[in-house]
Design a protein around this motif. Structure first.
Motif, PDB file in Angstrom:
ATOM      1  N   ILE A 145      12.174  -0.654   4.154  1.00  0.00           N
ATOM      2  CA  ILE A 145      11.445  -0.389   4.501  1.00  0.00           C
ATOM      3  C   ILE A 145      11.128  -0.770   5.641  1.00  0.00           C
ATOM      4  O   ILE A 145      10.913  -2.051   5.438  1.00  0.00           O
ATOM      5  CB  ILE A 145       9.414   0.105   4.252  1.00  0.00           C
ATOM      6  N   THR A 146      11.058  -0.121   6.753  1.00  0.00           N
ATOM      7  CA  THR A 146      10.324  -1.649   8.225  1.00  0.00           C
ATOM      8  C   THR A 146       9.519  -1.693   8.578  1.00  0.00           C
ATOM      9  O   THR A 146       8.463  -0.752   7.663  1.00  0.00           O
ATOM     10  CB  THR A 146      11.634  -1.144  10.228  1.00  0.00           C
ATOM     11  N   PHE A 147       9.057  -3.284   9.750  1.00  0.00           N
ATOM     12  CA  PHE A 147       7.584  -2.518   9.838  1.00  0.00           C
ATOM     13  C   PHE A 147       7.229  -1.416  10.148  1.00  0.00           C
ATOM     14  O   PHE A 147       5.677  -1.294  10.161  1.00  0.00           O
ATOM     15  CB  PHE A 147       7.042  -4.044  10.359  1.00  0.00           C
ATOM     16  N   ASP A 148       7.958  -0.942  11.550  1.00  0.00           N
ATOM     17  CA  ASP A 148       7.395  -0.001  11.935  1.00  0.00           C
ATOM     18  C   ASP A 148       6.992   1.036  11.453  1.00  0.00           C
ATOM     19  O   ASP A 148       6.019   1.741  11.113  1.00  0.00           O
ATOM     20  CB  ASP A 148       8.246   0.666  13.352  1.00  0.00           C
ATOM     21  N   GLN A 149       8.000   0.957  10.116  1.00  0.00           N
ATOM     22  CA  GLN A 149       7.690   2.903   9.286  1.00  0.00           C
ATOM     23  C   GLN A 149       6.533   2.577   8.426  1.00  0.00           C
ATOM     24  O   GLN A 149       5.118   2.917   8.180  1.00  0.00           O
ATOM     25  CB  GLN A 149       8.768   2.801   8.600  1.00  0.00           C
ATOM     26  N   GLY A 150       6.353   1.356   8.432  1.00  0.00           N
ATOM     27  CA  GLY A 150       5.272   0.436   7.551  1.00  0.00           C
ATOM     28  C   GLY A 150       3.619   0.978   7.884  1.00  0.00           C
ATOM     29  O   GLY A 150       2.974   1.139   7.470  1.00  0.00           O
ATOM     30  N   LEU A 151       3.750   0.396   8.916  1.00  0.00           N
ATOM     31  CA  LEU A 151       2.470   1.291  10.095  1.00  0.00           C
ATOM     32  C   LEU A 151       2.602   1.952  10.292  1.00  0.00           C
ATOM     33  O   LEU A 151       1.536   2.127  10.403  1.00  0.00           O
ATOM     34  CB  LEU A 151       2.986   0.090  11.401  1.00  0.00           C
ATOM     35  N   GLN A 152       3.678   2.774  10.726  1.00  0.00           N
ATOM     36  CA  GLN A 152       3.724   4.660  10.759  1.00  0.00           C
ATOM     37  C   GLN A 152       2.538   5.131   9.107  1.00  0.00           C
ATOM     38  O   GLN A 152       1.374   6.044  10.015  1.00  0.00           O
ATOM     39  CB  GLN A 152       4.722   4.853  10.709  1.00  0.00           C
ATOM     40  N   PHE A 153       3.237   4.106   8.178  1.00  0.00           N
ATOM     41  CA  PHE A 153       2.589   5.152   6.981  1.00  0.00           C
ATOM     42  C   PHE A 153       1.243   4.714   7.557  1.00  0.00           C
ATOM     43  O   PHE A 153       0.623   5.261   6.959  1.00  0.00           O
ATOM     44  CB  PHE A 153       2.779   4.350   6.068  1.00  0.00           C
ATOM     45  N   VAL A 154       0.687   3.147   7.763  1.00  0.00           N
ATOM     46  CA  VAL A 154      -0.527   2.963   7.320  1.00  0.00           C
ATOM     47  C   VAL A 154      -1.756   3.882   8.545  1.00  0.00           C
ATOM     48  O   VAL A 154      -2.819   4.578   7.927  1.00  0.00           O
ATOM     49  CB  VAL A 154      -1.309   1.204   8.315  1.00  0.00           C
ATOM     50  N   PHE A 155      -1.289   3.940   9.235  1.00  0.00           N
ATOM     51  CA  PHE A 155      -2.103   5.175  10.607  1.00  0.00           C
ATOM     52  C   PHE A 155      -2.140   6.886   9.940  1.00  0.00           C
ATOM     53  O   PHE A 155      -2.560   7.076   9.818  1.00  0.00           O
ATOM     54  CB  PHE A 155      -1.503   5.203  12.198  1.00  0.00           C
ATOM     55  N   ALA A 156      -0.839   7.146   9.328  1.00  0.00           N
ATOM     56  CA  ALA A 156      -0.808   8.261   8.682  1.00  0.00           C
ATOM     57  C   ALA A 156      -1.730   8.496   7.659  1.00  0.00           C
ATOM     58  O   ALA A 156      -1.918   9.154   7.409  1.00  0.00           O
ATOM     59  CB  ALA A 156       0.416   8.888   7.970  1.00  0.00           C
ATOM     60  N   ALA A 157      -2.220   7.787   7.157  1.00  0.00           N
ATOM     61  CA  ALA A 157      -2.847   7.033   5.888  1.00  0.00           C
ATOM     62  C   ALA A 157      -4.526   7.336   6.370  1.00  0.00           C
ATOM     63  O   ALA A 157      -5.458   7.630   5.155  1.00  0.00           O
ATOM     64  CB  ALA A 157      -3.102   5.887   4.877  1.00  0.00           C
ATOM     65  N   LEU A 158      -4.776   7.310   7.413  1.00  0.00           N
ATOM     66  CA  LEU A 158      -6.370   6.931   7.837  1.00  0.00           C
ATOM     67  C   LEU A 158      -7.248   8.270   8.187  1.00  0.00           C
ATOM     68  O   LEU A 158      -7.576   8.459   7.880  1.00  0.00           O
ATOM     69  CB  LEU A 158      -6.039   6.981   9.735  1.00  0.00           C
ATOM     70  N   PRO A 159      -6.615   9.288   8.845  1.00  0.00           N
ATOM     71  CA  PRO A 159      -7.733  10.723   8.666  1.00  0.00           C
ATOM     72  C   PRO A 159      -8.359  10.809   7.872  1.00  0.00           C
ATOM     73  O   PRO A 159      -8.785  11.779   7.144  1.00  0.00           O
ATOM     74  CB  PRO A 159      -6.569  11.379   9.009  1.00  0.00           C
ATOM     75  N   ILE A 160      -6.965  11.534   6.223  1.00  0.00           N
ATOM     76  CA  ILE A 160      -7.228  11.468   5.040  1.00  0.00           C
ATOM     77  C   ILE A 160      -8.765  10.793   4.665  1.00  0.00           C
ATOM     78  O   ILE A 160      -8.936  10.953   4.383  1.00  0.00           O
ATOM     79  CB  ILE A 160      -6.585  11.998   4.250  1.00  0.00           C
ATOM     80  N   ALA A 161      -8.045   8.849   5.175  1.00  0.00           N
ATOM     81  CA  ALA A 161      -8.665   8.334   4.012  1.00  0.00           C
ATOM     82  C   ALA A 161     -10.755   8.305   5.184  1.00  0.00           C
ATOM     83  O   ALA A 161     -11.439   8.426   3.831  1.00  0.00           O
ATOM     84  CB  ALA A 161      -8.216   6.433   5.008  1.00  0.00           C
ATOM     85  N   PHE A 162      -9.926   7.994   6.419  1.00  0.00           N
ATOM     86  CA  PHE A 162     -11.837   8.461   6.696  1.00  0.00           C
ATOM     87  C   PHE A 162     -12.677   9.325   6.843  1.00  0.00           C
ATOM     88  O   PHE A 162     -13.676   9.619   6.283  1.00  0.00           O
ATOM     89  CB  PHE A 162     -11.670   7.452   7.701  1.00  0.00           C
ATOM     90  N   GLY A 163     -11.345  10.500   6.932  1.00  0.00           N
ATOM     91  CA  GLY A 163     -12.054  12.157   7.437  1.00  0.00           C
ATOM     92  C   GLY A 163     -12.864  12.346   6.327  1.00  0.00           C
ATOM     93  O   GLY A 163     -13.795  12.889   5.914  1.00  0.00           O
ATOM     94  N   GLY A 164     -11.999  12.168   4.266  1.00  0.00           N
ATOM     95  CA  GLY A 164     -12.233  11.918   3.150  1.00  0.00           C
ATOM     96  C   GLY A 164     -13.738  10.985   2.119  1.00  0.00           C
ATOM     97  O   GLY A 164     -14.453  11.926   2.038  1.00  0.00           O
ATOM     98  N   LEU A 165     -13.840  10.233   3.082  1.00  0.00           N
ATOM     99  CA  LEU A 165     -14.802   9.381   2.812  1.00  0.00           C
ATOM    100  C   LEU A 165     -16.078  10.344   3.784  1.00  0.00           C
ATOM    101  O   LEU A 165     -17.062   9.925   3.560  1.00  0.00           O
ATOM    102  CB  LEU A 165     -14.659   8.269   4.127  1.00  0.00           C
TER     103      LEU A 165
END
Lengths: 159, 637
Positions: free
Chosen positions: A84-104
């Motif tokens: 996994i490249t750094f960019d892809q990893g960062l993409q995953f982090v941002f992709a997780a944001l909606p459900i993380a905080f929307g869910g919270l």
């Protein structure tokens, strides 16, 4: 030793989706459960409808888990990790944001409606359906968050 | 379909009133309108108390006798039997209550003694009679508690002495004595050490004697308690009688309450109510069986009267009434949404759950529940909706879903890409999203079409064209515009003509041209509402996703667990058993939570996105005087 930042970030993303949304659900189900116990102490026969109301803020945690799992599978975290490249990893982090905080946030607000709904059930048991529907209105936004998180994770191209 | 109602006015002799009310209750066809404001008379209160008495007895019985639970429908009983058994049940209930009161009294006595015992325990070694500890002319006594850690630092004044006894929670029982003249200084020094005064209860003899006596008394009471509890346990076999009593009592209360609501003269009474127009004959013949002396009038509702709303639907549609009733009954002058919504509910529910395995389980489970429990009312409707939903789910699962979270091709061994038949939403999420939006638009526009029909029926042509048809033009036009270059012009034309219609005529009740245009432009902004409604259908995809992925997660976990056991036949066998049991439990949980989600989210799509377009809510439920029972089912005699 060189750190594999891509893999680390993907792990962070997966963990964040599960934990942050899970916290929301834990708080939410807890709040609703406390309110529910009060009603059940007076009227044990209302256990069924109270249980449904208590469960409703619990779905965000499941959505979080779901995204966590999709990220983990996609990044190969369950089988040692793929490149996994750094960019892809960062993409995953941002992709997780909606459900993380929307869910919270939606879990906690949904729990507030659920608590009021449990109050409604205590007074008028026959209207429990309406209490459930009011509570589910809040969940719409968790569902939308889930969808966007999924589409974003799906859109990360690996390989 | 909404059933037309008739307004009934029945006048008959007061001497026939009781019999008539019994007959009408058995018929369960007349929704009585309270003519007299319902009076909370002592009589009705008494009847209500009976109901509560049974209810409490029924619930508290659980504490003394275990309930045998199994899946079984409500027992059936005739109205006559129900009435006859009430008195006997009431008597048993009284006896039960008396026993329970006695038991509670005994328990309170035991508790009181145990508390006393606890306070006396630390004084066990005090060998003086309690009544003797009182000041004499020259010596004063103090009894109290001191923290044991502070006792050794305590400075007693001259001529004072103290004796130490038992200890409880770090507090030591202390008897201090001194010359009466020194009492104040003793009190002062004790207070500094944290003295807590203790006064004995009003008893005679030494503490030890008292402890022995109280222990003996507690032993006696415990025996008494056990005896009472055993007798209460006997009442376990009367559980059914209490349940029956509760129903009998509430049937009686309902009837008597209705009687207080009738308008009465010295010799006659007037009953006013609503009946279904197809039950006129039934009501009249029931009255005729009781008496010939009556006057009955049945007429259509006048404009200012709102009858209760009753709907009648075909067998397959009927269960969906439960979904509509969760929202609101239809306005009796409007339209019944249930038959229009039922198919969409079926469709979207399956798409949300979209797992063939879950669909089959839901279908079979629902059928079994329905067979064994014979539910009625709202529960019956919901169970049947879920049974049908199971079918829909199983079918959708083949097209876009999974089998218990398993990929179809893994499950069937078919080459990749064969199943699901339509497409795999995990691989082609955008296709799935567009499918949802497409179905959603059909659903919404169908709602608009119904509104157009309603407008035309009411003679409101302008409303039909300008407020509704125009929107179909806009939405369809925009879709055509986006869909393909070939129909681009047609699309833009349609959308524009719809837009112009809205712009010019949405504010048609205003004469000022400027105000009218402003109102029109404001209405045009409504396009965002259509957009957000359409996006709302994304939940169909999201919920389907949640079923599939959760099932998948569970399977992966099961696989990990299974593989973590070693090889060898025995280990494999154990692994299989444990994994299988766990998988069944987890999948049932997943099924439960996903069915709940699908049921409610699907209902929401009907309420907000579909009913929002045309449905007129606000009907009152039809609640005829009848047998509203909880535990038994009353059948015709």
């Amino acid at each position: 030793m060189e750190l594999n930042w891509g893999l680390i970030l993907a792990t962070v993303a997966s963990a964040m989706a599960a934990v942050v949304a899970g916290i929301g659900s834990a708080v939410g189900v807890g709040m609703a459960g406390q309110a529910g116990a009060g009603v059940i102490s007076e009227e044990p026969e209302k256990f069924g409808s109270v249980l449904v109301l208590q469960l409703l803020p619990g779905t965000q945690g499941i959505y979080g888990l779901l995204i966590a799992f999709v990220i983990a599978t996609k990044a190969g975290l369950l089988s040692g990790g793929s490149a996994i490249t750094f960019d892809q990893g960062l993409q995953f982090v941002f992709a997780a944001l909606p459900i993380a905080f929307g869910g919270l946030v939606s879990a906690i607000w949904q729990a507030r409606v659920a608590v009021s709904g449990i109050g409604l059930v205590a007074k008028r048991g026959e209207e429990s359906g309406k209490a459930i529907i009011l509570t589910v209105m809040v969940e719409t936004y968790a569902v939308l968050s889930l969808l966007i998180s999924f589409l974003l994770v799906n859109g990360v191209s690996i390989g | 379909m909404i059933v037309p109602m008739k307004r009934l006015t029945l006048i008959a002799l007061k001497s026939d009133e009781e019999k008539l009310m019994h007959a009408l209750q058995a018929l369960s066809a007349v929704h009585i309108i309270a003519n007299e404001p319902s009076q909370e008379s002592a009589h009705i209160q008494e009847l209500e108390n009976d109901v509560q008495r049974f209810k409490n007895a029924f619930l508290s019985l659980k504490r003394y006798a275990q309930e045998k639970k199994g899946l079984a429908p409500k027992p059936e009983i005739s109205a006559e039997q129900l009435r006859l058994k009430l008195d006997e049940a009431l008597e048993d209930c009284f006896e039960y209550e008396t026993l329970e009161r006695e038991l509670n009294a005994v328990r309170a006595e035991i508790e009181k003694r145990q508390a006393l015992l606890k306070t006396l325990e630390i004084w066990r070694e005090l060998e003086t009679n309690i009544e003797d500890i009182k000041p004499t002319r020259s010596v004063s006594y103090m009894t109290g508690l001191l923290e044991s850690s502070r006792i050794k630092d305590l400075q007693l004044p001259e001529g004072a002495a103290m004796e130490l006894y038992g200890e409880d929670k770090g507090l030591r029982a202390v008897l201090a004595a001194c010359k009466t003249s020194e009492l104040e200084s003793l009190q002062r020094s004790l207070k500094e050490a944290g003295w807590i005064d203790f006064s004995f209860p009003n008893i005679l003899g030494t503490p030890l004697e008292n402890i022995r006596r109280i222990e003996e008394e507690i032993g006696q009471l415990l025996k008494e308690e056990a005896g009472l509890a055993a007798r209460l346990k006997e009442y376990g076999k009367l559980r059914d009688e209490f349940a029956l009593g509760q129903d009998a009592a509430s049937v009686r209360r309902d009837r008597e309450k209705a009687r207080t609501e009738l308008l009465k003269t010295n010799t006659a009474f007037v009953l006013e109510g609503w009946i279904r127009s197809d039950e006129e004959e039934k009501v009249i013949s029931a009255v005729k069986q009781v008496t010939d002396i009556f006057y009955a009038d049945m007429r259509d509702p006048s404009d200012d009267e709102v009858p209760p709303s009753v709907v009648e639907n075909k067998k397959l549609i009927k269960p969906y009434e439960a979904v509509t009733n969760l929202y609101s009954r239809p306005d009796p002058r409007g339209i019944d949404g249930t038959p229009l919504m039922a198919f969409f509910y079926f469709l979207f529910f399956g798409a949300m759950l979209s797992d063939t395995g879950y669909g089959i389980v839901l279908f079979i489970g629902g059928l079994l529940y329905n067979k064994l429990m014979k539910p009625s009312g709202m529960t019956e409707g919901i169970v049947k909706v879920l049974i049908m939903g199971g079918i829909s789910t199983a079918v959708w699962g083949v097209f876009i879903g999974t089998f218990f979270g398993l990929d179809w091709n893994v499950f069937l061994g078919t080459p990749a890409g064969t199943f699901p038949l339509l497409f795999d939403p995990m691989v082609e999420p955008m296709s799935m999203l567009f499918l949802c939006f497409g179905l959603g638009i059909v659903h919404m526009l169908f709602g608009v079409c119904i509104k157009i029909y309603m407008c035309i029926k009411a003679g409101d042509w302008a409303g039909a064209v300008f407020d509704n048809l125009s929107w179909i033009f806009i939405v369809v036009g925009l879709i055509l515009f986006g869909l393909a270059p070939a129909v681009k012009t047609l699309g833009i034309g349609m959308a524009a003509s719809g837009g112009v219609l809205v712009l010019l005529f949405a504010g048609r009740e205003r004469n000022n041209i400027l105000k009218r245009a402003i109102k029109g432009a404001g209405s045009l902004y409504n396009v965002t509402a259509y957009l957000s409604d359409m996006l709302s259908y994304a939940r169909v995809f999201a919920l389907g996703l949640s079923t599939g992925v959760i099932g998948n997660v569970l399977n992966t976990l099961g696989g990990m667990l299974y593989n973590s056991f070693g090889s060898g036949l025995i280990m494999q066998g154990i692994a299989f058993l444990i994994t299988a049991a766990l998988m069944v439990g987890l999948h049932l949980f997943s099924l439960g939570i996903n069915v709940l989600g699908s049921f409610i989210h699907c209902a929401r799509l009907q309420y907000v996105e579909f009913y929002g377009k045309f449905y007129e809510a606000g009907g009152i439920p039809f609640t005829p005087l009848g047998y509203r029972t909880k535990h038994v089912k009353v059948i015709g005699s």
